[in-house]
Write an enzyme that holds these catalytic residues in place. Structure first.
Site, short mmCIF file in Angstrom:
data_model
loop_
_atom_site.label_atom_id
_atom_site.label_comp_id
_atom_site.label_asym_id
_atom_site.label_seq_id
_atom_site.Cartn_x
_atom_site.Cartn_y
_atom_site.Cartn_z
N GLU A 26 0.85 -1.17 0.13
CA GLU A 26 -0.12 0.01 -0.06
C GLU A 26 1.18 1.09 -0.01
O GLU A 26 2.07 1.28 0.71
CB GLU A 26 -1.00 -0.04 1.29
N LYS A 50 -10.14 0.55 -2.27
CA LYS A 50 -10.26 0.01 -0.99
C LYS A 50 -11.66 0.33 -0.26
O LYS A 50 -12.09 1.39 -0.45
CB LYS A 50 -9.04 0.76 -0.04
N CYS A 72 -4.77 -3.64 3.13
CA CYS A 72 -4.41 -3.35 4.60
C CYS A 72 -5.82 -3.45 5.58
O CYS A 72 -6.05 -4.63 5.80
CB CYS A 72 -3.88 -1.79 4.66
#
Length: 312
Positions: free
Chosen positions: A71, A146, A188
């Site tokens: 990321e 995301k 993440c």
């Protein structure tokens, strides 16, 4: 199952490289090799690209078919204003450089979290945290934005307000076929939501990838246990490229990039600092394990619903 651990030191580049391969009856060299890159991004986009490019070229030299970047591989800014200023559209110069690099190396790339100016940039002045997959011809074959934004306050780690500069993605991406297997995309903080990983595996994922920038408090407490849990419950390989070290005066990351097999064993792990680790992906082992321990056949949606609805 026995494992052999071999360490490589590239003195001219100073990378610590670890390759852990399964001692199987068939030749391990026939299994696809993946590289997991660990970096310390800063606000300097040009230097960040040079660091990532060097790792990608090293991965290609060592025979990997796919390299994973963490990321925020493009940059980690000091504040939301700097994040917005440094961001680019997918059609911008930076992604074009990675497109050329993928072609040059003949390597698939997982670009784990690109600060993307989307089509609504002019209206929102906010970006997407976009996971991009390039094939070995440099074409964009998948994008995932995301969906779970990290807005948290952890004592000792400092507040995180991702939503100050970022819009959550609207949907999940179906797993994408690669030379290493079918990859389910996440980023993440997504790893804290097992419904996402269950949806991806029910859509055919064999590898889950969690490019990350975990903090110095949550990292030691949660990083490895979450990754191993996602691998065990989905019976997938889990690949987690991570940011490490101090990015600037306001932020540092935990590192410890790793690959976990479907049994929950950590089969490759980066050492401290920037570098990469390598692992073989054995899909025959994955299928054998799923037959021996058929948890998805034993689920009881009549009792608790279908956690992680399959993707349409």
């Amino acid at each position: 199952m026995a494992f052999e651990l071999r360490k490589y030191l590239s003195e001219e580049k100073g990378f610590n490289l670890i390759l852990r391969t399964m001692a199987a009856s068939s030749s391990s060299s026939e299994l696809p090799l993946v590289a997991v890159c660990q970096v310390t991004s800063t606000p300097d986009k040009e230097q960040n690209f040079k660091t990532c490019a060097e790792l990608i070229r090293e991965a290609a030299r060592l025979g990997a078919c796919l390299a994973f970047l963490p990321e925020a591989f493009d940059f980690i800014a000091r504040d939301p204003e700097e994040t917005r200023r440094l961001s680019e559209p997918l059609s911008g110069n930076l992604l074009e450089e990675y497109t050329q690099l993928a072609r040059e190396c003949g390597l698939w790339l997982s670009l784990g979290g690109f600060h993307e100016r989307g089509q609504d940039w002019e209206q929102t002045q906010k970006i997407y945290n976009c996971h991009v997959i390039l094939n070995n011809m440099g074409s964009v074959v998948a994008t995932y934005r995301k969906t779970h934004l990290c807005d948290v306050e952890i004592p000792g780690q400092g507040p995180m307000r991702e939503s100050n500069s970022t819009i959550p993605g609207p949907s999940l991406e179906s797993p994408i076929s690669t030379p290493a297997g079918k990859i389910g995309l996440a980023i993440c903080y997504d790893m804290r939501f097992p419904e996402l990983s269950l949806a991806l595996v029910q859509a055919g994922a064999e590898i889950l990838t969690y490019p990350s920038a975990f903090g110095s408090v949550t990292g030691p407490a949660h990083w490895e246990v979450l990754l191993r849990a996602r691998a065990i419950e989905t019976q997938c390989y889990v690949v987690a490229a991570a940011q490490c070290g101090r990015h600037h005066e306001k932020r540092a990351s935990y590192g410890h990039s790793m690959v976990v097999d479907p049994w929950g064993t950590v089969v490759a792990r980066c050492s401290e600092g920037p570098g990469l680790c390598l692992a073989r992906i054995d899909l025959n082992y994955l299928q054998q394990l799923r037959k021996q321990l058929p948890v998805f056949q034993h689920r009881r949606p009549d009792l608790y619903g279908n956690l992680g609805h399959p993707l349409s």
